[in-house]
Design an enzyme around this catalytic site. Structure first.
Site, PDB file in Angstrom:
ATOM      1  N   ASN A  15       0.876  -1.168   0.000  1.00 24.60           N
ATOM      2  CA  ASN A  15       0.000   0.000   0.000  1.00 24.60           C
ATOM      3  C   ASN A  15       0.916   1.221   0.000  1.00 24.60           C
ATOM      4  O   ASN A  15       1.443   1.616   1.043  1.00 24.60           O
ATOM      5  CB  ASN A  15      -0.886  -0.056   1.254  1.00 24.60           C
ATOM      6  CG  ASN A  15      -1.870   1.095   1.315  1.00 24.60           C
ATOM      7  OD1 ASN A  15      -1.804   2.017   0.502  1.00 24.60           O
ATOM      8  ND2 ASN A  15      -2.764   1.052   2.280  1.00 24.60           N
ATOM      9  N   ARG A  98      -2.467  -2.091  -3.571  1.00 24.63           N
ATOM     10  CA  ARG A  98      -3.677  -1.285  -3.408  1.00 24.63           C
ATOM     11  C   ARG A  98      -3.555  -0.106  -4.367  1.00 24.63           C
ATOM     12  O   ARG A  98      -2.582   0.657  -4.306  1.00 24.63           O
ATOM     13  CB  ARG A  98      -3.780  -0.778  -1.978  1.00 24.63           C
ATOM     14  CG  ARG A  98      -4.957   0.139  -1.803  1.00 24.63           C
ATOM     15  CD  ARG A  98      -4.962   0.775  -0.441  1.00 24.63           C
ATOM     16  NE  ARG A  98      -6.140   1.609  -0.298  1.00 24.63           N
ATOM     17  CZ  ARG A  98      -6.153   2.764   0.339  1.00 24.63           C
ATOM     18  NH1 ARG A  98      -5.059   3.234   0.900  1.00 24.63           N
ATOM     19  NH2 ARG A  98      -7.252   3.460   0.426  1.00 24.63           N
ATOM     20  N   HIS A 187     -12.647   3.023  -0.429  1.00 25.79           N
ATOM     21  CA  HIS A 187     -12.707   1.994   0.632  1.00 25.79           C
ATOM     22  C   HIS A 187     -13.406   0.725   0.130  1.00 25.79           C
ATOM     23  O   HIS A 187     -13.930  -0.055   0.930  1.00 25.79           O
ATOM     24  CB  HIS A 187     -13.498   2.481   1.872  1.00 25.79           C
ATOM     25  CG  HIS A 187     -12.847   3.558   2.659  1.00 25.79           C
ATOM     26  ND1 HIS A 187     -13.570   4.542   3.308  1.00 25.79           N
ATOM     27  CD2 HIS A 187     -11.544   3.811   2.925  1.00 25.79           C
ATOM     28  CE1 HIS A 187     -12.740   5.366   3.936  1.00 25.79           C
ATOM     29  NE2 HIS A 187     -11.502   4.948   3.715  1.00 25.79           N
ATOM     30  N   ARG A 248     -11.642  15.481   7.140  1.00 27.87           N
ATOM     31  CA  ARG A 248     -12.405  15.922   5.961  1.00 27.87           C
ATOM     32  C   ARG A 248     -13.818  16.317   6.363  1.00 27.87           C
ATOM     33  O   ARG A 248     -14.432  15.680   7.221  1.00 27.87           O
ATOM     34  CB  ARG A 248     -12.484  14.811   4.915  1.00 27.87           C
ATOM     35  CG  ARG A 248     -11.158  14.393   4.336  1.00 27.87           C
ATOM     36  CD  ARG A 248     -11.358  13.470   3.141  1.00 27.87           C
ATOM     37  NE  ARG A 248     -10.121  12.827   2.760  1.00 27.87           N
ATOM     38  CZ  ARG A 248      -9.893  11.516   2.856  1.00 27.87           C
ATOM     39  NH1 ARG A 248     -10.838  10.695   3.301  1.00 27.87           N
ATOM     40  NH2 ARG A 248      -8.730  11.011   2.495  1.00 27.87           N
ATOM     41  N   GLU A 391      -8.285  -5.175   4.989  1.00 25.28           N
ATOM     42  CA  GLU A 391      -8.083  -4.845   3.578  1.00 25.28           C
ATOM     43  C   GLU A 391      -6.897  -5.606   2.978  1.00 25.28           C
ATOM     44  O   GLU A 391      -6.944  -6.012   1.820  1.00 25.28           O
ATOM     45  CB  GLU A 391      -7.891  -3.331   3.428  1.00 25.28           C
ATOM     46  CG  GLU A 391      -9.209  -2.590   3.612  1.00 25.28           C
ATOM     47  CD  GLU A 391      -9.049  -1.099   3.871  1.00 25.28           C
ATOM     48  OE1 GLU A 391      -8.681  -0.743   5.009  1.00 25.28           O
ATOM     49  OE2 GLU A 391      -9.271  -0.304   2.957  1.00 25.28           O
TER      50      GLU A 391
END
Ligand code: AMP
Length: 407
Positions: A15, A98, A187, A248, A391
């Site tokens: 990742n 990823r 996601h 965010r 993940e």
């Protein structure tokens, strides 16, 4: 498969961020994790590699300058080699990457070719922070093991099933199409994994259940999954849309941006930074860690309490919206750092939703565990679940399945 089976079964998951690389090495013969680690502050004097072998031996930490991603991956390879897990091993079957933005083209994991790289490159304008870092990670891994299949697993892939009426913004179609403006969602690897694991927890096939997945980490997103297929999700063209997140803003009136430009005199980049890095929980109360926010609330801090209430209000709105989108809901699943650990968030999110069949059992909700579990009382019509996301395992599983299929 036994240890004498000659088929390579290890998958390295990478990742790659702009200045970091997270990695895990898994053996897919039994889905066991062999090593995990992280290189951060790449390109700085104070780079750091933290490597944890899971086959025995202690966690190791290296500090000092690591110039670029190539040097980072070389250092990772050396650490793995010390544990007998070197990347030159014939047991390595593939490297799974990823990749944040796959646009509309990639609805499944994909073996990386030059054509695939060109498409990931073409998507840089809609993922300017993420895709370039992913490209660097892939190039570096390719140079290290050019003989090995490299697989891209896209964050957007699970959401490509969204119907047009959920994916399109209500703006001029020609302008939208010319600039690839639509809702992609992110996601996706987590939403796919968690919705499937939730079905498993209910003892059903994913095709039989409708699930609302709430991925609440520092980034946060919700998705509506009907029979294993994503029909809506809260992030959009970029990860900025939707829920209130750590830093965010999530949803806001787009005119706020014009206002900040015209009235506050801010530049586009300043607004970008404000909304992505200095908003959400951190903008509202100065903290983005839910543990700290809860601690402050317990001490009577009003700003932290208001930030929490805004966070929960937005979450509730999405639960209600996705309930309506799905028509019938079998489960609501909480996952990621906040979703898996913050019992007060789970309790507050479903409070008052008994008429919708949603409730949380206080005792079950308070249990701390790494296992997928139900936290709703037996009488509740809708199961409320905590389902830890994974993940890396999902990326490794998808990568290995693709490589084994010979695609
Ligand atoms: P993630 O992005 O999934 O790694 O989630 C990170 C976030 O999870 C942190 O910023 C915290 O807000 C939250 N978190 C992690 N551990 C806990 C905990 N024990 N209790 C509450 N929130 C937590």
């Amino acid at each position: 498969m036994t240890s004498t089976d000659p088929t390579p079964s290890r998958v390295l998951v990478l990742n790659s961020g702009s200045s970091s690389v997270k990695y895990q090495l898994l053996d897919m013969a039994d889905s066991a994790r062999l090593a995990v680690g992280l290189v951060e502050r790449i390109g700085e004097e104070t780079s750091r590699l933290v490597h944890t072998p899971l086959t025995g031996g202690d966690k190791r930490e290296l500090t000092g300058p690591i110039a670029d991603h190539a040097a980072a991956l070389k250092a990772v390879s050396e650490e793995l080699a010390k544990d007998g897990l070197g990347l030159d091993s014939p047991e390595l079957a593939a490297i799974g990457h990823r990749v944040v933005h796959g646009g509309l083209k990639f609805s499944a994991p994909t073996v990386i070719t030059e054509e695939v790289m060109a498409e990931i490159e073409r998507l840089v304008p809609v993922a300017p922070l993420h895709n370039p870092a992913n490209i660097t990670g892939i190039r570096t891994a390719q140079s290290l093991r050019p003989d090995l299949p490299q697989v891209a697993v896209f964050d957007t892939a699970f959401h490509t099933t969204m119907p047009e009426h959920a994916a399109r913004y209500a703006i001029d179609v020609e302008t939208a199409d010319a600039h690839r403006i639509r809702r992609y969602g992110f996601h996706g690897t987590s939403h796919a994994y968690v919705s499937r694991e939730t079905a498993k927890l209910l003892g059903k096939d994913p095709s039989e259940v409708n699930v609302i997945v709430l991925h609440l980490g520092n980034g946060a997103s919700a998705s509506a999954v009907r029979g294993g297929v994503c029909v809506d999700t809260s992030m959009g063209l970029t990860p900025l849309e939707g829920l209130v997140m750590g830093t965010r803003s999530g949803d806001l009136d787009p005119a706020v941006i014009f206002h900040l430009e015209r009235v506050a005199g801010m530049s586009t980049d300043e607004i970008d930074t404000l909304l992505n890095k200095k908003s959400g929980l951190v903008g509202l109360c100065g903290d983005n860690d839910m543990r700290e926010i809860r601690r402050r609330i317990d001490e009577g801090d009003q700003r932290a309490a208001l930030a929490f209430d805004i966070y929960i209000h937005r979450l509730k709105k999405y639960i209600g919206a996705y309930y309506a989108v799905l028509g019938k809901v079998d489960a609501v699943a909480f996952t990621a750092g906040v979703g898996e650990n913050a019992a007060p968030v789970r309790e507050a999110a479903v409070l008052g939703l008994e008429e919708l069949g949603l409730a949380v059992d206080g005792e079950l909700n308070a249990v701390r565990s790494d296992a997928p579990r139900l936290i709703s009382p037996e009488y509740a019509r809708v199961a409320v679940a905590v389902v830890p996301t994974d993940e890396e395992l999902e990326i490794a599983t998808q990568t290995y399945a693709l490589v084994r299929s010979g695609a």
